[in-house]
Design a protein around this motif. Structure first.
Motif, PDB file in Angstrom:
ATOM      1  N   THR A   9      -8.829   5.289 -19.867  1.00  0.00           N
ATOM      2  CA  THR A   9      -9.019   4.110 -18.891  1.00  0.00           C
ATOM      3  C   THR A   9      -7.795   3.314 -19.302  1.00  0.00           C
ATOM      4  O   THR A   9      -7.863   2.816 -20.671  1.00  0.00           O
ATOM      5  CB  THR A   9     -10.286   3.288 -19.069  1.00  0.00           C
ATOM      6  OG1 THR A   9     -10.362   2.915 -20.375  1.00  0.00           O
ATOM      7  CG2 THR A   9     -11.429   4.492 -18.635  1.00  0.00           C
ATOM      8  N   GLY A  11      -5.764  -0.322 -19.420  1.00  0.00           N
ATOM      9  CA  GLY A  11      -5.952  -1.683 -19.556  1.00  0.00           C
ATOM     10  C   GLY A  11      -5.381  -2.454 -18.704  1.00  0.00           C
ATOM     11  O   GLY A  11      -4.333  -2.093 -17.800  1.00  0.00           O
ATOM     12  N   ALA A  58      -7.085  -4.076 -23.801  1.00  0.00           N
ATOM     13  CA  ALA A  58      -8.211  -3.056 -23.922  1.00  0.00           C
ATOM     14  C   ALA A  58      -8.139  -2.007 -23.068  1.00  0.00           C
ATOM     15  O   ALA A  58      -8.174  -1.973 -21.876  1.00  0.00           O
ATOM     16  CB  ALA A  58      -9.666  -3.856 -23.898  1.00  0.00           C
ATOM     17  N   GLN A  59      -8.474  -0.757 -23.597  1.00  0.00           N
ATOM     18  CA  GLN A  59      -8.405   0.649 -22.782  1.00  0.00           C
ATOM     19  C   GLN A  59      -9.074   1.457 -23.876  1.00  0.00           C
ATOM     20  O   GLN A  59      -9.235   1.267 -24.964  1.00  0.00           O
ATOM     21  CB  GLN A  59      -6.893   0.839 -22.467  1.00  0.00           C
ATOM     22  CG  GLN A  59      -5.901   0.830 -23.671  1.00  0.00           C
ATOM     23  CD  GLN A  59      -4.511   1.206 -23.005  1.00  0.00           C
ATOM     24  OE1 GLN A  59      -3.994   2.331 -22.904  1.00  0.00           O
ATOM     25  NE2 GLN A  59      -3.703  -0.018 -22.900  1.00  0.00           N
ATOM     26  N   THR A  60      -9.132   2.608 -23.322  1.00  0.00           N
ATOM     27  CA  THR A  60      -9.813   3.781 -23.847  1.00  0.00           C
ATOM     28  C   THR A  60      -9.051   4.933 -24.058  1.00  0.00           C
ATOM     29  O   THR A  60      -8.403   5.422 -22.924  1.00  0.00           O
ATOM     30  CB  THR A  60     -11.205   4.241 -23.363  1.00  0.00           C
ATOM     31  OG1 THR A  60     -12.089   2.874 -23.304  1.00  0.00           O
ATOM     32  CG2 THR A  60     -11.826   5.346 -24.069  1.00  0.00           C
ATOM     33  N   TRP A  61      -8.861   5.788 -25.201  1.00  0.00           N
ATOM     34  CA  TRP A  61      -7.956   6.854 -25.169  1.00  0.00           C
ATOM     35  C   TRP A  61      -9.007   7.902 -25.760  1.00  0.00           C
ATOM     36  O   TRP A  61     -10.054   7.732 -26.343  1.00  0.00           O
ATOM     37  CB  TRP A  61      -6.801   6.784 -26.340  1.00  0.00           C
ATOM     38  CG  TRP A  61      -5.724   5.590 -25.838  1.00  0.00           C
ATOM     39  CD1 TRP A  61      -5.604   4.782 -24.808  1.00  0.00           C
ATOM     40  CD2 TRP A  61      -4.449   5.267 -26.758  1.00  0.00           C
ATOM     41  NE1 TRP A  61      -4.470   4.001 -25.025  1.00  0.00           N
ATOM     42  CE2 TRP A  61      -3.793   4.619 -26.114  1.00  0.00           C
ATOM     43  CE3 TRP A  61      -4.184   6.006 -27.846  1.00  0.00           C
ATOM     44  CZ2 TRP A  61      -2.716   4.181 -26.505  1.00  0.00           C
ATOM     45  CZ3 TRP A  61      -2.723   5.353 -28.315  1.00  0.00           C
ATOM     46  CH2 TRP A  61      -2.252   4.897 -27.663  1.00  0.00           C
ATOM     47  N   THR A  62      -8.520   9.249 -25.457  1.00  0.00           N
ATOM     48  CA  THR A  62      -9.445  10.334 -25.702  1.00  0.00           C
ATOM     49  C   THR A  62      -8.435  11.241 -26.838  1.00  0.00           C
ATOM     50  O   THR A  62      -7.486  11.514 -26.286  1.00  0.00           O
ATOM     51  CB  THR A  62      -9.818  11.153 -24.580  1.00  0.00           C
ATOM     52  OG1 THR A  62     -10.782  10.260 -23.776  1.00  0.00           O
ATOM     53  CG2 THR A  62     -10.741  12.276 -25.044  1.00  0.00           C
ATOM     54  N   THR A  80      -9.954  -0.223 -31.915  1.00  0.00           N
ATOM     55  CA  THR A  80     -10.925  -1.484 -32.167  1.00  0.00           C
ATOM     56  C   THR A  80     -12.351  -0.913 -32.243  1.00  0.00           C
ATOM     57  O   THR A  80     -13.414  -1.525 -32.682  1.00  0.00           O
ATOM     58  CB  THR A  80     -11.120  -2.442 -31.055  1.00  0.00           C
ATOM     59  OG1 THR A  80     -11.083  -1.666 -29.789  1.00  0.00           O
ATOM     60  CG2 THR A  80      -9.650  -3.256 -30.934  1.00  0.00           C
ATOM     61  N   SER A  83     -16.089   4.807 -29.018  1.00  0.00           N
ATOM     62  CA  SER A  83     -17.163   4.726 -27.922  1.00  0.00           C
ATOM     63  C   SER A  83     -17.937   5.892 -27.847  1.00  0.00           C
ATOM     64  O   SER A  83     -19.363   5.824 -27.726  1.00  0.00           O
ATOM     65  CB  SER A  83     -16.543   4.245 -26.616  1.00  0.00           C
ATOM     66  OG  SER A  83     -15.432   5.096 -26.387  1.00  0.00           O
ATOM     67  N   ASP A 135     -13.562   9.546 -28.026  1.00  0.00           N
ATOM     68  CA  ASP A 135     -13.326   8.166 -27.178  1.00  0.00           C
ATOM     69  C   ASP A 135     -13.004   7.211 -27.946  1.00  0.00           C
ATOM     70  O   ASP A 135     -14.237   6.600 -28.408  1.00  0.00           O
ATOM     71  CB  ASP A 135     -14.144   7.988 -25.661  1.00  0.00           C
ATOM     72  CG  ASP A 135     -13.946   9.261 -24.787  1.00  0.00           C
ATOM     73  OD1 ASP A 135     -13.100   9.888 -24.715  1.00  0.00           O
ATOM     74  OD2 ASP A 135     -15.058   9.354 -23.842  1.00  0.00           O
ATOM     75  N   TYR A 136     -12.096   6.624 -27.985  1.00  0.00           N
ATOM     76  CA  TYR A 136     -11.769   5.221 -28.736  1.00  0.00           C
ATOM     77  C   TYR A 136     -11.219   4.291 -28.209  1.00  0.00           C
ATOM     78  O   TYR A 136     -10.286   4.639 -27.128  1.00  0.00           O
ATOM     79  CB  TYR A 136     -11.276   5.524 -30.313  1.00  0.00           C
ATOM     80  CG  TYR A 136     -10.010   6.255 -30.226  1.00  0.00           C
ATOM     81  CD1 TYR A 136      -8.782   5.529 -30.664  1.00  0.00           C
ATOM     82  CD2 TYR A 136      -9.563   7.582 -29.996  1.00  0.00           C
ATOM     83  CE1 TYR A 136      -7.440   5.939 -30.644  1.00  0.00           C
ATOM     84  CE2 TYR A 136      -8.379   8.162 -29.607  1.00  0.00           C
ATOM     85  CZ  TYR A 136      -7.144   7.204 -30.368  1.00  0.00           C
ATOM     86  OH  TYR A 136      -6.179   7.836 -30.294  1.00  0.00           O
ATOM     87  N   THR A 137     -11.351   2.964 -28.508  1.00  0.00           N
ATOM     88  CA  THR A 137     -10.810   1.907 -27.974  1.00  0.00           C
ATOM     89  C   THR A 137      -9.687   1.166 -28.696  1.00  0.00           C
ATOM     90  O   THR A 137      -9.714   1.193 -29.767  1.00  0.00           O
ATOM     91  CB  THR A 137     -12.070   0.789 -27.595  1.00  0.00           C
ATOM     92  OG1 THR A 137     -12.506   0.501 -28.709  1.00  0.00           O
ATOM     93  CG2 THR A 137     -13.233   1.215 -26.613  1.00  0.00           C
TER      94      THR A 137
END
Length: 193
Positions: A9, A11, A58-62, A80, A83, A135-137
């Motif tokens: 996702t 940012g 803020a975003q999510t990477w995999t 940060t 998830s 998944d991490y932010t």
């Protein structure tokens, strides 16, 4: 390492068209859509595994890995949190791992790492490649917390795109502003795609 990372996702942007208009001394909002496109293009040059390996907002990477490890590096900056961790069990079904029980996030390092907790049992996975997804932010929750140098680099790039809308300019070829490369060199994380 970077080939196994995808932005899940994206940012928001720390600058908008009105901010860029002010920096470029443009008096009218007539080209705000174009300016917003240039800001998005500038962000894509900076962010993610295809940029310099950072997240502005803020975003999510995999991260996809092939097997459990005692220590897992989370590429990118600033990480940060985690998830979700999913894995393919021995039967090939997707399962969620209680990651808080199995790993602790070591955030004081660069890069950030997930370290297996002593005695934590990890489930068996399907054999093969890409059987675990983490998944991490990353990034800042507020635009005011983004490093001013990165915001400046983004504005310089967007301004360059605005002023040079073709691949080259007749009689004069311009490269990216030197200040951008200097700023981004401070933030580059490893060898990026």
């Amino acid at each position: 390492m970077w080939a196994s990372v995808q932005v899940k996702t994206a940012g928001a942007l720390p600058l908008d068209a009105a901010d860029l208009r002010g920096r470029l001394r443009i008096d009218t909002a007539a080209e705000d859509t174009l300016l917003q496109d240039f800001l998005a293009a500038a962000a894509s040059r900076i962010e993610g595994p295809d940029g310099v390996g950072i997240a502005l907002m803020a975003q999510t990477w995999t991260l996809t890995i092939d097997a459990w490890a005692g220590e897992i590096t989370l590429p990118g900056w600033p990480v940060t949190g985690v998830s979700e961790i999913r894995y393919l069990d021995a039967d090939g079904a997707t399962q969620a791992l209680d990651h808080a029980a199995a790993f602790r996030l070591v955030a004081g390092t660069d890069p950030v790492r997930l370290v297996r907790k002593p005695g934590a049992a990890l489930p068996a996975t399907l054999g093969g490649r890409s059987v675990i997804e983490i998944d991490y932010t990353l990034g800042r929750a507020d635009a005011s917390a983004v490093d001013p140098g990165l915001v400046t680099a983004m504005a310089l790039l967007a301004g360059h795109y605005y002023e040079n809308r073709e691949a080259t300019v007749p009689a004069q070829v311009k490269e990216l502003p030197m200040g951008v490369e200097h700023i981004l060199a401070r933030f580059t994380r490893g060898v990026v795609a």
